[in-house]
Design an enzyme around this catalytic site. Structure first.
Site, PDB file in Angstrom:
ATOM      1  N   HIS A 108       0.830  -1.207   0.000  1.00 43.15           N
ATOM      2  CA  HIS A 108       0.000   0.000   0.000  1.00 43.15           C
ATOM      3  C   HIS A 108       0.866   1.259   0.000  1.00 43.15           C
ATOM      4  CE1 HIS A 108      -2.951  -2.727   2.403  1.00 43.15           C
ATOM      5  NE2 HIS A 108      -2.973  -3.000   1.116  1.00 43.15           N
ATOM      6  N   HIS A 174      -9.483 -13.658   6.272  1.00 39.25           N
ATOM      7  CA  HIS A 174      -8.814 -13.019   5.134  1.00 39.25           C
ATOM      8  C   HIS A 174      -9.085 -13.828   3.878  1.00 39.25           C
ATOM      9  CE1 HIS A 174      -5.618 -11.684   2.392  1.00 39.25           C
ATOM     10  NE2 HIS A 174      -5.642 -10.551   3.077  1.00 39.25           N
TER      11      HIS A 174
END
Length: 425
Positions: A108, A174
């Site tokens: 990110h 997840h």
């Protein structure tokens, strides 16, 4: 008529579904779980009862420096609670130790100062040394081995050179690593872009073991465990949170054993039985996970697990930060369609993975089988439609579109928080 509250950005939406259409609501038991003490007490109790490890206090004795890995702005880790407790405990036994806080950004963008203040509070931002990991900064990385999958493992130098490495985080389902937390602080958290892409290759993402709630025989998890071992991650504090982002449990100690205990707890809470439906409504649990389309793919996978083939997924996500990744957007938007895109990605060799390929692959898989309608009133509709999805400003508008596709008598299932459940067949 059922009225269901669904998280949206920092607020929530109340959505209405006719009783004749509503087939079920899939909700994690975390929403109704009642902790027996305060959030601070939960964290301190876990640190007083470490799993498979010496206590944090024992580990920091006689150390000159340490690094605390923490999650970035895309994760709702309640660091305003956890980080002060960790810092206080460390400095109580070792006041002179040098502490660096390393933000595990993975692939990110860096966390901004404003986001740091929102995450840690002004006091910590003003008084602690906080560093963003940058996965593309080769000067900040060091090679530490070869992953079981064959990719080279590059990790952040600060983490590798410190005397003591610990991590805080949280555990939730997840969509391809099985569960968040634990070893994910290392890979992808503080790994190089090259390492992340090798681990997130199309072959692994395509594995039936790389799914929500599965770590057994999961090739992505196997690489992550190796990375955590090579990094000498000595200790973790991982919390479990409810829909209001409040801590309901915590697990501290050995990075593998404590994480496994936490995963068992989360699995027990979040496991829900699939109810097949023509239309499935999902969300990303609100802020911070619904900031962009990139993250919203996670909530779509919960809907994918219970939606009939050729059905409609209504994804409620603000996406106020847009698409979430230029390569993610460009690759999807410039493709002829999801089927062609998926076929192309599946042919990419493990060592030639491109940025954001994993998210692109999962989105293409979903779009190849379902119509996706994204509900948001703060995101450019053209961006959504150019990525082969439909847009609606409101839930009612989206539901109307879905009924036009599947018929007025279509079955509807609602998953208020798609990232908080493990949908089991």
């Amino acid at each position: 008529m059922a009225i269901i509250e669904i998280p949206y950005s920092t607020k929530s939406l109340k959505v209405n579904v006719e009783d004749k259409n509503l087939k079920g609501i899939l909700v994690s038991k975390a929403n109704s779980y009642k902790a027996d003490c305060s959030q601070n007490d939960i964290v301190n109790r876990s640190l007083d009862n470490c799993i498979g490890s010496k206590s944090l206090e024992e580990l920091v004795k006689d150390k000159h420096n340490m690094v605390i890995i923490t999650s970035d702005h895309t994760r709702p880790v309640p660091s305003k609670i956890t980080m002060p407790i960790l810092l206080e405990r460390v400095r109580k036994v070792n006041p002179s130790i040098n502490i660096k806080i390393l933000i595990a950004t993975g692939f990110h963008r860096p966390t901004t100062k404003e986001e740091m203040i929102n995450k840690f509070g002004q006091n910590i931002v003003d008084n602690e040394e906080i560093i963003n990991h940058v996965s593309t900064d080769e000067d900040s990385l060091v090679s530490v081995g070869i992953l079981p999958s064959g990719g080279e493992l590059f990790l952040n130098k600060l983490a590798m050179e410190t005397e003591l490495l610990i991590a805080e985080g949280f555990i939730e389902p997840h969509f391809f690593a099985g569960f968040s937390g634990g070893r994910k602080s290392i890979l992808p958290g503080i790994a190089s872009a090259k390492t992340i892409m090798a681990n997130h290759c199309s072959e692994f993402i395509n594995s039936n073991h790389a799914r929500t709630g599965i770590i057994k025989d999961n090739p992505i998890h196997k690489d992550m465990l190796y990375a955590a071992e090579k990094s000498n991650l000595a200790f973790i504090l991982n919390v479990v949170i409810d829909e209001n982002k409040n801590i309901i449990n915590a697990f501290a100690g050995d990075s593998k054993l404590a994480h496994e205990e936490g995963c068992k707890f989360v699995m027990d809470l979040s496991s829900v039985k699939s109810i097949e439906a023509d239309i499935v409504v999902s969300s990303n649990g609100g802020y911070p996970l619904d900031q962009n389309l990139y993250q919203a793919v996670k909530g779509m996978t919960a809907a994918e697990a219970t939606c009939k083939k050729c059905g409609v997924i209504i994804m409620i996500a603000a996406c106020n930060d847009g698409h979430g990744g230029q390569s993610f957007y460009d690759t999807v938007a410039n493709s002829k369609g999801p089927e062609e895109l998926l076929e192309r990605i599946l042919k990419v060799p493990r060592n030639e993975t491109i940025p954001d390929q994993w998210e692109i692959q999962i989105l293409a898989r979903i779009l190849s089988n379902y119509t996706v309608i994204v509900v948001t009133d703060v995101c450019d509709p053209n961006m959504i439609t150019s990525m082969h999805m439909k847009h609606a400003y409101t839930f009612d508008e989206a539901l109307s579109q879905a009924y036009n596709i599947k018929g007025k008598d279509a079955d509807v299932v609602v998953i208020p928080n798609g990232v908080g459940v493990v949908v089991e067949k």
